[in-house]
Write an enzyme that holds these catalytic residues in place. Structure first.
Site, PDB file in Angstrom:
ATOM      1  N   ASP A  27      23.805  46.723  18.974  1.00 53.50           N
ATOM      2  CA  ASP A  27      22.539  47.048  18.316  1.00 53.50           C
ATOM      3  C   ASP A  27      22.777  48.156  17.293  1.00 53.50           C
ATOM      4  OD1 ASP A  27      21.068  45.226  19.808  1.00 53.50           O
ATOM      5  OD2 ASP A  27      20.792  46.652  21.442  1.00 53.50           O
TER       6      ASP A  27
ATOM      7  N   HIS B 129      26.186  47.268  23.762  1.00 50.22           N
ATOM      8  CA  HIS B 129      26.034  46.740  25.136  1.00 50.22           C
ATOM      9  C   HIS B 129      27.208  45.783  25.338  1.00 50.22           C
ATOM     10  CE1 HIS B 129      21.554  47.480  25.697  1.00 50.22           C
ATOM     11  NE2 HIS B 129      21.570  47.422  24.380  1.00 50.22           N
TER      12      HIS B 129
ATOM     13  N   GLU C 299      17.699  49.554  16.081  1.00 52.95           N
ATOM     14  CA  GLU C 299      16.441  49.230  16.737  1.00 52.95           C
ATOM     15  C   GLU C 299      15.543  50.391  16.358  1.00 52.95           C
ATOM     16  OE1 GLU C 299      16.589  46.732  20.414  1.00 52.95           O
ATOM     17  OE2 GLU C 299      18.050  48.280  20.867  1.00 52.95           O
TER      18      GLU C 299
ATOM     19  N   GLU D  57      26.549  42.523  22.758  1.00 56.11           N
ATOM     20  CA  GLU D  57      25.518  42.847  21.765  1.00 56.11           C
ATOM     21  C   GLU D  57      25.779  44.228  21.186  1.00 56.11           C
ATOM     22  OE1 GLU D  57      21.628  42.681  23.522  1.00 56.11           O
ATOM     23  OE2 GLU D  57      20.660  43.698  21.845  1.00 56.11           O
TER      24      GLU D  57
END
Ligand SMILES: *[C@@H]1O[C@H](CO)[C@@H](O)[C@H](O)[C@H]1NC(C)=O
Ligand SMILES: *[C@@H]1O[C@H](CO)[C@@H](O)[C@H](O)[C@H]1NC(C)=O
Ligand SMILES: *[C@@H]1O[C@H](CO)[C@@H](O)[C@H](O)[C@H]1NC(C)=O
Ligand SMILES: *[C@@H]1O[C@H](CO)[C@@H](O)[C@H](O)[C@H]1NC(C)=O
Ligand SMILES: *[C@@H]1O[C@H](CO)[C@@H](O)[C@H](O)[C@H]1NC(C)=O
Length: 452
Positions: free
Chosen positions: A229, A243, A232, A227
């Site tokens: 990101d 991640h 956010e 993942e």
């Protein structure tokens, strides 16, 4: 962190035979354009978005009897995961009236609460509407405009990439006949266990209804994958966080240790903490927020650049950079003001130094660090946009002191100006149910080609 607060909507209309073959459908994907850019300019591609299957009405393939109501499975239709996947269908979605999802083709608005529905999660679907668009951002940048002015403490409007299967798992799993067209196959680095169907099997085994969330629960299986990101955020705080996982592609985890539950958090397939760059947490309290350098009271452009060691499209990923553009001004990411941590971008050196300075467990390097994020991009990642509130941790990890009882004078504890008791979903939903985020002007292309 991504929770899927899903609504078991009661709806009308023809159904798709769920994780079975369908005949009629009311599913109409809202259009969403993606511009592909080079130094010569940008060309728009006509894509669309599709709602995640978890939010959809799930019912008997032969009738309108619910397979799932509130946060529990029907025990006769769903005695076990495989039978349930064969018996149950996920239906088409009324994007605007049921879920508060509106797109004019270039700008997508997601609203936190619409009727009983809370939050939503959508994926970018390619022009043929059968497969998700796959992205390889090595030696490239991704840009979008965002309006977070209506996004208070405790709400997260996210734009990110996960290593889902292109077709949502339809070709690999015989009981998944719905596929990307119905938003199947979600995974992320939290190995979420609230996903109702994983790899063509309903998550019935061990299903425990949530005590706080009327629409959700968790089963014994989770859906894990890499993942990235990019975004956010709300109007108070923002974080960019890779991640990584020690497995390629989407995989099901089936035990507390592989799913990384509780005390086994750092033993799982994926790095749940990630390596985050939040300007406030990195010591710059005047950079991002209402009236600040990046002024969240109005729209701005977010550019994330993925630098490779040899400056080619196939090189190892070494650095993730961020810049903003607002009112014509290019604004570089704030530089770390934390003792022992330098720079304004994510590299393996930054991550190691930051984990040490904050006394955080490092589960990022052991799963391959920044280069592993690049390897995930080499296999292709899917674009996700979502709005959510946080039943696990009140979003404190993004915008407030976290853990809530930690010493706020310690470096790394405070992530934004929200209070330690903010972000409680029941309060957020009653006071700020109309919170919304607008994502627009999605662009991908060569470094420096999307924003000048
Ligand atoms: C897995 O973790 C949950 C939550 O911490 C716990 O309730 C459950 O007993 C654990 N299961 C096993 C098999 O250890
Ligand atoms: C992935 O990481 C976990 C936790 O460190 C470890 O138990 C597991 O053996 C690793 N798996 C692989 C394939 O590297
Ligand atoms: C915050 O970032 C801005 C812009 O980079 C910079 O001018 C300012 O000095 C920084 N403040 C701190 C405390 O680091
Ligand atoms: C660092 O974390 C460890 C384990 O989480 C804890 O035992 C230790 O006291 C912490 N050290 C500091 C200086 O906070
Ligand atoms: C992009 O722009 C930055 C800053 O203006 C510059 O340092 C960098 O070399 C440029 N990269 C490319 C590939 O043009």
């Amino acid at each position: 962190m991504h929770s899927a607060t899903a609504l078991a909507a009661l709806g009308f209309g023809a159904s798709v035979l769920a994780q079975q073959a369908g005949t009629l459908t009311t599913e109409t994907h809202p259009s969403m354009s993606l511009s592909r850019c080079t130094s010569d300019g940008c060309v728009a591609e006509d894509d669309s978005i599709v709602l995640d299957a978890n939010w959809r009405w799930t019912h008997d393939t032969d009738s309108s009897t619910n397979c799932y109501t509130g946060n529990t499975w029907d025990s006769s239709l769903c005695p076990d995961g495989t039978t349930c996947a064969q018996n149950c269908a996920v239906d088409g979605a009324d994007y605007e009236s049921t879920y508060g999802i509106v797109s004019d083709g270039g700008a997508l608005t997601l609203t936190l609460k619409t009727g009983d529905n809370v939050g939503s999660r959508v994926y970018l679907l390619g022009p043929e509407s059968e497969n998700y668009v796959k992205f390889d951002l090595r030696n490239k940048e991704f840009a979008f405009d965002v309006d977070v002015s209506n996004m208070p403490c405790g709400v997260n409007g996210a734009l990110y990439f996960v290593e889902m299967d292109r077709d949502g798992g339809m070709s690999e799993y015989e009981n998944n006949k719905a596929g990307a067209k119905y938003g199947t196959g979600y995974c992320d680095a939290q190995c979420p266990q609230d996903i109702k169907f994983i790899n063509g099997i309903a998550n019935v085994d061990g299903w425990t209804p949530s005590t706080g969330d009327a629409n959700s629960g968790t089963g014994s299986r989770g859906s894990c994958c890499n993942e990235m990101d990019i975004w956010e955020a709300n109007k108070v705080s923002t974080a960019v966080t890779p991640h990584v996982c020690n497995k390629s592609g989407q995989t099901a985890c089936t035990s507390n240790s592989t799913c990384g539950v509780g005390d086994a958090r750092y033993d799982g397939v994926c790095d749940k903490d990630g390596c985050d760059f939040n300007p406030y947490r990195m010591g710059n309290e005047s950079f991002y927020g209402d009236g600040k350098i990046v002024d969240t009271s109005s729209k701005f452009t977010v550019v994330t650049q993925f630098i490779t060691g040899d400056s080619t499209d196939t090189g190892d990923l070494t650095e993730i950079r961020r810049l903003y553009k607002q009112n014509g001004n290019v604004i570089q990411q704030a530089t770390s003001d934390i003792s022992g941590v330098s720079g304004n971008s994510i590299t393996d050196d930054f991550c190691k130094a930051q984990k040490t300075a904050f006394n955080d467990t490092d589960s990022f390097e052991s799963r391959g660090g920044v280069a592993a994020m690049g390897d995930a991009f080499s296999r292709g990642m899917v674009l996700v946009m979502s709005i959510w509130d946080d039943y696990a941790a009140d979003m404190l990890w993004l915008d407030a002191p976290y853990p809530a009882d930690a010493d706020t004078s310690k470096a790394g504890v405070v992530r934004g100006t929200c209070a330690a008791d903010s972000g409680v979903p029941a309060t957020v939903e009653s006071d700020s149910g109309d919170a919304s985020v607008i994502f627009s002007n999605l662009k991908v292309g060569a470094l420096n080609s999307t924003y000048s």
